[in-house]
Write a protein that holds these residues in place. Sequence first.
Motif, PDB file in Angstrom:
ATOM      1  N   LEU A 128       0.825  -1.216   0.000  1.00 31.34           N
ATOM      2  CA  LEU A 128       0.000   0.000   0.000  1.00 31.34           C
ATOM      3  C   LEU A 128       0.856   1.261   0.000  1.00 31.34           C
ATOM      4  N   GLY A 129       2.163   1.080  -0.056  1.00 32.94           N
ATOM      5  CA  GLY A 129       3.047   2.230  -0.073  1.00 32.94           C
ATOM      6  C   GLY A 129       4.158   2.029   0.933  1.00 32.94           C
ATOM      7  N   PHE A 130       5.367   2.406   0.543  1.00 34.52           N
ATOM      8  CA  PHE A 130       6.498   2.129   1.415  1.00 34.52           C
ATOM      9  C   PHE A 130       6.396   2.900   2.726  1.00 34.52           C
ATOM     10  N   ASP A 175      -6.273   1.297  -1.280  1.00 36.31           N
ATOM     11  CA  ASP A 175      -5.726   0.400  -2.295  1.00 36.31           C
ATOM     12  C   ASP A 175      -5.875  -1.069  -1.914  1.00 36.31           C
ATOM     13  N   PHE A 176      -6.850  -1.345  -1.060  1.00 38.13           N
ATOM     14  CA  PHE A 176      -7.082  -2.713  -0.588  1.00 38.13           C
ATOM     15  C   PHE A 176      -7.134  -3.752  -1.714  1.00 38.13           C
ATOM     16  N   GLY A 197      -6.366 -13.487  -1.614  1.00 41.40           N
ATOM     17  CA  GLY A 197      -6.514 -12.115  -2.074  1.00 41.40           C
ATOM     18  C   GLY A 197      -7.886 -11.585  -1.750  1.00 41.40           C
ATOM     19  N   PRO A 198      -8.176 -10.344  -2.135  1.00 40.38           N
ATOM     20  CA  PRO A 198      -9.433  -9.730  -1.741  1.00 40.38           C
ATOM     21  C   PRO A 198     -10.624 -10.627  -2.054  1.00 40.38           C
ATOM     22  N   TYR A 199     -11.340 -10.963  -1.005  1.00 39.15           N
ATOM     23  CA  TYR A 199     -12.499 -11.833  -1.110  1.00 39.15           C
ATOM     24  C   TYR A 199     -13.721 -11.005  -0.767  1.00 39.15           C
ATOM     25  N   ARG A 258      -2.078 -19.203  13.529  1.00 36.78           N
ATOM     26  CA  ARG A 258      -2.003 -17.773  13.850  1.00 36.78           C
ATOM     27  C   ARG A 258      -2.322 -17.002  12.574  1.00 36.78           C
ATOM     28  N   TYR A 259      -3.557 -16.522  12.506  1.00 28.70           N
ATOM     29  CA  TYR A 259      -4.018 -15.884  11.281  1.00 28.70           C
ATOM     30  C   TYR A 259      -4.275 -14.401  11.494  1.00 28.70           C
ATOM     31  N   LEU A 260      -4.428 -13.715  10.362  1.00 25.45           N
ATOM     32  CA  LEU A 260      -4.764 -12.290  10.371  1.00 25.45           C
ATOM     33  C   LEU A 260      -5.845 -12.067   9.323  1.00 25.45           C
ATOM     34  N   THR A 261      -6.842 -11.273   9.666  1.00 22.19           N
ATOM     35  CA  THR A 261      -7.905 -10.925   8.725  1.00 22.19           C
ATOM     36  C   THR A 261      -8.011  -9.413   8.669  1.00 22.19           C
ATOM     37  N   LEU A 262      -8.069  -8.877   7.442  1.00 23.20           N
ATOM     38  CA  LEU A 262      -8.323  -7.444   7.264  1.00 23.20           C
ATOM     39  C   LEU A 262      -9.676  -7.291   6.586  1.00 23.20           C
ATOM     40  N   THR A 263     -10.482  -6.359   7.068  1.00 23.61           N
ATOM     41  CA  THR A 263     -11.781  -6.130   6.416  1.00 23.61           C
ATOM     42  C   THR A 263     -11.936  -4.646   6.115  1.00 23.61           C
ATOM     43  N   THR A 264     -12.606  -4.355   4.987  1.00 23.46           N
ATOM     44  CA  THR A 264     -12.960  -2.983   4.649  1.00 23.46           C
ATOM     45  C   THR A 264     -14.219  -3.025   3.814  1.00 23.46           C
TER      46      THR A 264
END
Lengths: 235, 53
Positions: A93-95, A144-145, A170-172, A196-202
Amino acid sequence: MRVVVRTFSELCITVGAVIVLFVVYVLFWTGVKADSAMDRQIDVLQDQWAKRPVATATPAPDASADPSTDSSPPKPAAYQDGKPFAVMYIPRLGFTWNKPVLEDTKVGTLKKGLGHYSGTAQLGQKGNFSVAGHRRTYGDPFKDFPKLRRGDAVVLTDGTTWFTYLIDTGPYKTVPSDIGVIDPVPRKSGYDEPGRYLTLTTCEPEWGHSHRLIVWAHLDSTQPVEAGKPEALRR
Amino acid sequence: MYGWIWRHLPGNAWVRALISLVLVLAVVYVLFQYIFPWAEPLLPFNDVTVDGQ
């Protein structure tokens, strides 16, 4: 009669001006406010981390003051609602993209950074560390998700440890009621055993709220902050 | 409406213009500080979670 017409036209112009101002507020001003709020949250975190005793070198008295350094990977103390506890970096998403992660997903919390779903796992622990963020308005953190791809790194730090998660799915796109995506073993993610998982939502679409976009990642590596930045953040 | 306000402001044209400007800024401030933050969550941009919190 003239007075009525004149007053009516003045009211119309006023309403139009207020609408324009509101658009300016939503598109621009929320971003300005959120950027400064996020910077402030990161400052708060860095202050906390700077004050934290260096427990790795001095075991006896300091270790009791800071329970998070006892085990490896350290078990963090309970997060406080609305308070920041970590910083997230996503190189894709950007450095320079970095955002504070705050506890809970209330409207007011999400104005100051990303929100950790209270009730989901803690950072780096077994289960599903789930985080929500704005796609648009309030600094556009997840604008930029959809660019996120399998293999992308999501790096977090809680001040003592770097956690590098790698994205697997990828984006689901799903519906807002699909709570299963933040389960300890998220449904439809392709994971079939605890980990050990991670979930991102938007939100999806960009300006709407009819759907949600999800990405899933697994914990790939951890390293103490003393060891320097993880591979994914170096350039 | 605006003509009525203008006629009821004190002073000469310059003073009135200055007071009008202050009034406009005050209205904008109230809108940005109180009205818009209240209205904005009614729009759909805030729904980013999956559990409807």
